[in-house]
Design a protein around this motif. Structure first.
Motif, short mmCIF file in Angstrom:
data_model
loop_
_atom_site.label_atom_id
_atom_site.label_comp_id
_atom_site.label_asym_id
_atom_site.label_seq_id
_atom_site.Cartn_x
_atom_site.Cartn_y
_atom_site.Cartn_z
N LEU A 98 0.93 -1.44 0.08
CA LEU A 98 0.00 -0.34 0.04
C LEU A 98 1.22 1.26 0.41
O LEU A 98 1.97 1.16 0.62
CB LEU A 98 -1.06 -0.13 1.24
N ASP A 99 0.58 1.77 -0.95
CA ASP A 99 1.05 3.53 -0.97
C ASP A 99 0.51 4.75 -1.12
O ASP A 99 -0.41 4.85 -1.88
CB ASP A 99 2.41 3.36 -2.38
N THR A 100 0.39 5.03 0.15
CA THR A 100 -0.89 6.18 0.72
C THR A 100 -0.18 6.81 -0.22
O THR A 100 -1.22 8.19 -0.64
CB THR A 100 -0.93 6.64 2.43
N THR A 101 0.38 7.36 -1.26
CA THR A 101 0.93 8.69 -2.55
C THR A 101 -0.02 8.66 -3.33
O THR A 101 0.05 9.30 -4.21
CB THR A 101 2.51 8.78 -2.68
N ASP A 102 -0.51 6.83 -3.65
CA ASP A 102 -1.11 6.76 -5.05
C ASP A 102 -2.12 6.59 -4.40
O ASP A 102 -3.55 6.53 -4.61
CB ASP A 102 -1.13 5.29 -5.12
N LEU A 103 -3.24 8.09 -5.52
CA LEU A 103 -4.34 8.94 -5.42
C LEU A 103 -4.72 9.37 -6.29
O LEU A 103 -4.47 9.48 -6.86
CB LEU A 103 -4.00 9.77 -4.12
N PRO A 104 -6.30 8.61 -5.95
CA PRO A 104 -6.52 7.74 -4.91
C PRO A 104 -6.59 6.06 -4.72
O PRO A 104 -7.31 5.56 -4.56
CB PRO A 104 -8.27 8.54 -5.51
N GLY A 105 -5.45 6.19 -6.24
CA GLY A 105 -5.88 3.83 -6.14
C GLY A 105 -5.40 3.28 -5.25
O GLY A 105 -5.40 2.38 -4.96
N CYS A 106 -4.86 4.06 -4.01
CA CYS A 106 -4.51 2.99 -2.60
C CYS A 106 -5.56 2.86 -2.34
O CYS A 106 -5.72 1.20 -1.30
CB CYS A 106 -4.04 3.55 -2.07
N ALA A 107 -7.16 2.97 -2.42
CA ALA A 107 -8.03 3.04 -1.75
C ALA A 107 -8.86 1.61 -2.64
O ALA A 107 -9.52 0.53 -1.84
CB ALA A 107 -10.05 3.78 -1.88
N ASP A 108 -8.44 0.83 -3.71
CA ASP A 108 -8.60 0.07 -4.36
C ASP A 108 -7.70 -1.23 -3.30
O ASP A 108 -8.20 -2.33 -3.20
CB ASP A 108 -8.17 -0.09 -5.26
N VAL A 109 -6.66 -0.58 -2.78
CA VAL A 109 -5.99 -2.57 -2.19
C VAL A 109 -6.92 -2.00 -0.83
O VAL A 109 -7.14 -3.32 -0.59
CB VAL A 109 -4.82 -1.41 -0.94
#
Length: 265
Positions: A62-73
């Protein structure tokens, strides 16, 4: 509404407070989703410890700077777990730069990691909880700097202030769904983030903390585990300082500091 948590996700659970929390929730009877950013082996070790307590563990980066894609994790882990009752937003970072020297890219990385990424993951977790209709627990690991600033931590302090405010707003909006939202504010804790991974906190002297020592990650995890449990059913919108009394030292600190070294952080 009866709340009996069986599944949880703890972000940043490859080490430190996150690992201790994931294990504490496993001991409380939950299957746990473990996330890592740079330490995959650490996440695997956390998962093995969870399994040693008879619970299932699933792992994802999980990379919380991958926005908004991190929510898919969050979705992917919840699907593997078969549901999501407890979500602990623990992933975070700091930069240690003073306000006048703070580059925008450093500001953005810290704020995205600690606040924007936390927002999208918390939102996705909450959406799943609302859809399931079984209530839930949303918990953010913030910092004593949620309520007090620190020299050399402009972005960190701003992000933690923001996350604490977000959790209070979530508590107002989601209470009718049986979902609680609370924050835990660690003080100085002996973890990799404070360069104390292998330190026994009881061996360290901290005269400026009433309890006289740093905290242990498991002391934070125990409070998170309470907030994740049925026993915390009437607790929401709260920020729990777990800091050995550090925040109570403001006036004493102000009157007992005898040099300007504090200005250097």
């Amino acid at each position: 509404m009866s709340f009996e948590p069986k599944t949880a996700i703890v972000t940043g659970s490859d080490s430190g407070i996150g690992r201790a929390t994931a294990v504490a929730l496993a001991k409380a009877g939950m299957d746990v989703g473990v996330t890592w950013h740079s330490d995959q082996q650490g996440a695997r070790d956390t998962a093995e410890e969870i399994r040693s307590h008879g619970r299932n563990a699933v792992v994802a980066r999980l990379d919380t700077t991958d926005l908004p894609g991190c929510a898919d994790v969050v979705d992917a882990l919840a699907e593997q777990l078969g549901g999501l009752d407890v979500f602990v937003s623990n992933a975070g970072t700091g930069d240690g730069q003073k306000f006048l020297d703070l580059a925008y890219d450093a500001w953005r990385t810290t704020v995205d990691t600690n606040l924007s990424g936390a927002f999208v993951c918390l939102q996705r977790a909450a959406q799943r909880m609302v859809a399931a209709g079984n209530g839930g627990r949303l918990i953010a690991v913030t910092s004593v700097h949620e309520v007090q600033p620190r020299v050399g931590a402009a972005a960190y302090t701003a992000s933690k202030h923001g996350l604490g405010g977000l959790m209070k707003t979530i508590a107002l909006e989601l209470g009718s769904y049986g979902i609680t939202a609370n924050s835990v504010e660690p003080g100085e804790i002996a973890t990799p983030m404070t360069d104390q991974e292998d330190t026994d906190p009881r061996s360290e002297d901290r005269p400026g903390i009433p309890l006289g020592r740093p905290g242990d990650a498991r002391e934070i995890a125990d409070v998170v585990a309470f907030l994740a449990s049925p026993a915390s059913s009437y607790v929401t919108g709260a920020s729990w300082a777990v800091d050995g009394g550090m925040l109570q030292m403001g006036p004493q600190g102000g009157s007992h500091i005898t040099s300007s070294e504090w200005r250097e952080g």
